[in-house]
Design an enzyme around this catalytic site. Sequence first.
Site, mmCIF file in Angstrom:
data_model
loop_
_atom_site.group_PDB
_atom_site.id
_atom_site.type_symbol
_atom_site.label_atom_id
_atom_site.label_comp_id
_atom_site.label_asym_id
_atom_site.label_seq_id
_atom_site.Cartn_x
_atom_site.Cartn_y
_atom_site.Cartn_z
ATOM 1 N N TYR A 242 0.835 -1.211 0.000
ATOM 2 C CA TYR A 242 0.000 0.000 0.000
ATOM 3 C C TYR A 242 0.870 1.263 0.000
ATOM 4 O O TYR A 242 0.452 2.303 0.526
ATOM 5 C CB TYR A 242 -0.925 -0.006 1.207
ATOM 6 N N ASN B 27 -12.929 -3.985 5.267
ATOM 7 C CA ASN B 27 -13.819 -3.984 4.101
ATOM 8 C C ASN B 27 -13.642 -5.209 3.200
ATOM 9 O O ASN B 27 -13.898 -5.153 1.999
ATOM 10 C CB ASN B 27 -13.748 -2.664 3.340
ATOM 11 N N GLU C 44 1.106 -5.585 -8.597
ATOM 12 C CA GLU C 44 0.646 -6.294 -7.404
ATOM 13 C C GLU C 44 0.790 -7.813 -7.552
ATOM 14 O O GLU C 44 1.096 -8.505 -6.588
ATOM 15 C CB GLU C 44 -0.806 -5.909 -7.114
HETATM 16 P P1 RTP Z 1 -8.249 -1.575 -1.812
HETATM 17 O O1 RTP Z 1 -7.024 -0.869 -2.382
HETATM 18 O O2 RTP Z 1 -8.004 -2.166 -0.442
HETATM 19 O O3 RTP Z 1 -8.831 -2.536 -2.799
HETATM 20 O O4 RTP Z 1 -9.412 -0.503 -1.597
HETATM 21 P P2 RTP Z 1 -9.882 0.632 -2.585
HETATM 22 O O5 RTP Z 1 -9.085 0.615 -3.852
HETATM 23 O O6 RTP Z 1 -11.363 0.520 -2.691
HETATM 24 O O7 RTP Z 1 -9.526 1.926 -1.735
HETATM 25 P P3 RTP Z 1 -8.136 2.727 -1.644
HETATM 26 O O8 RTP Z 1 -8.437 4.172 -1.877
HETATM 27 O O9 RTP Z 1 -7.077 2.082 -2.482
HETATM 28 O O10 RTP Z 1 -7.765 2.569 -0.109
HETATM 29 C C1 RTP Z 1 -7.113 1.406 0.380
HETATM 30 C C2 RTP Z 1 -7.753 0.992 1.685
HETATM 31 O O11 RTP Z 1 -7.500 1.994 2.667
HETATM 32 C C3 RTP Z 1 -8.629 2.119 3.517
HETATM 33 N N1 RTP Z 1 -9.148 3.483 3.449
HETATM 34 N N2 RTP Z 1 -9.550 4.126 4.496
HETATM 35 N N3 RTP Z 1 -10.564 6.114 6.245
HETATM 36 C C4 RTP Z 1 -10.504 6.358 4.956
HETATM 37 O O12 RTP Z 1 -10.861 7.405 4.457
HETATM 38 C C5 RTP Z 1 -9.961 5.323 4.073
HETATM 39 N N4 RTP Z 1 -9.813 5.424 2.782
HETATM 40 C C6 RTP Z 1 -9.296 4.246 2.382
HETATM 41 C C7 RTP Z 1 -9.682 1.173 3.049
HETATM 42 O O13 RTP Z 1 -9.639 0.003 3.868
HETATM 43 C C8 RTP Z 1 -9.275 0.850 1.625
HETATM 44 O O14 RTP Z 1 -9.697 -0.437 1.248
HETATM 45 MG MG MG Z 2 -6.985 0.594 -3.859
#
Ligand code: RTP
Ligand code: MG
Length: 142
Positions: A51, A114, A128
């Site tokens: 990440y 999530n 990845e």
């Molecule tokens: P992922 O990478 O895990 O598939 O999730 P995503 O693309 O839907 O979201 P991303 O923006 O890449 O964020 C990665 C993970 O960080 C956590 N998160 N928390 N508190 C917040 O505002 C926030 N924003 C993101 C989430 O667990 C997200 O899956």
């Molecule tokens: Mg993401």
Amino acid sequence: MAVERTLSIIKPDAVAKNHIGEIYTRFEGAGLRIVASKMLRLSDAVAGGFYAEHRERPFFPALIEFMTSGPVVVQVLEGENAVATNRDLMGATNPQEAAAGTIRADFASSIDANAVHGSDSTDSAAREIAYFFAFSEVCERD
Ligand code: RTP
Ligand code: MG
């Protein structure tokens, strides 16, 4: 449409709640093939590297603490439009905003816990997949 590969992670909350099989059934039901798979426990360094794009974000410490809190299952999914197909199956990052019937709507409990990760582009997917799997661990499927 192009055949693509994408990297998926079943996160610690969904593993702890015993939802691995139900989530795999959704991948397969959508026509995605599992071409690599393993369970592992992420270290801080491995989760942080994965990440890295979020390193400066305020939620980064909580994200790493959560992703290292228990085993995850990491898989490569292959199929037509695999990146978007998987993102559609997952639903929105915040489960409260996720469409009904998506994995996050059904199995996630918060924006941190999530349930699943999915690559957000074919470029991210390539990076990845290489981060978690050696070439020899990704299998050709008909
Ligand atoms: P992922 O990478 O895990 O598939 O999730 P995503 O693309 O839907 O979201 P991303 O923006 O890449 O964020 C990665 C993970 O960080 C956590 N998160 N928390 N508190 C917040 O505002 C926030 N924003 C993101 C989430 O667990 C997200 O899956
Ligand atoms: Mg993401």
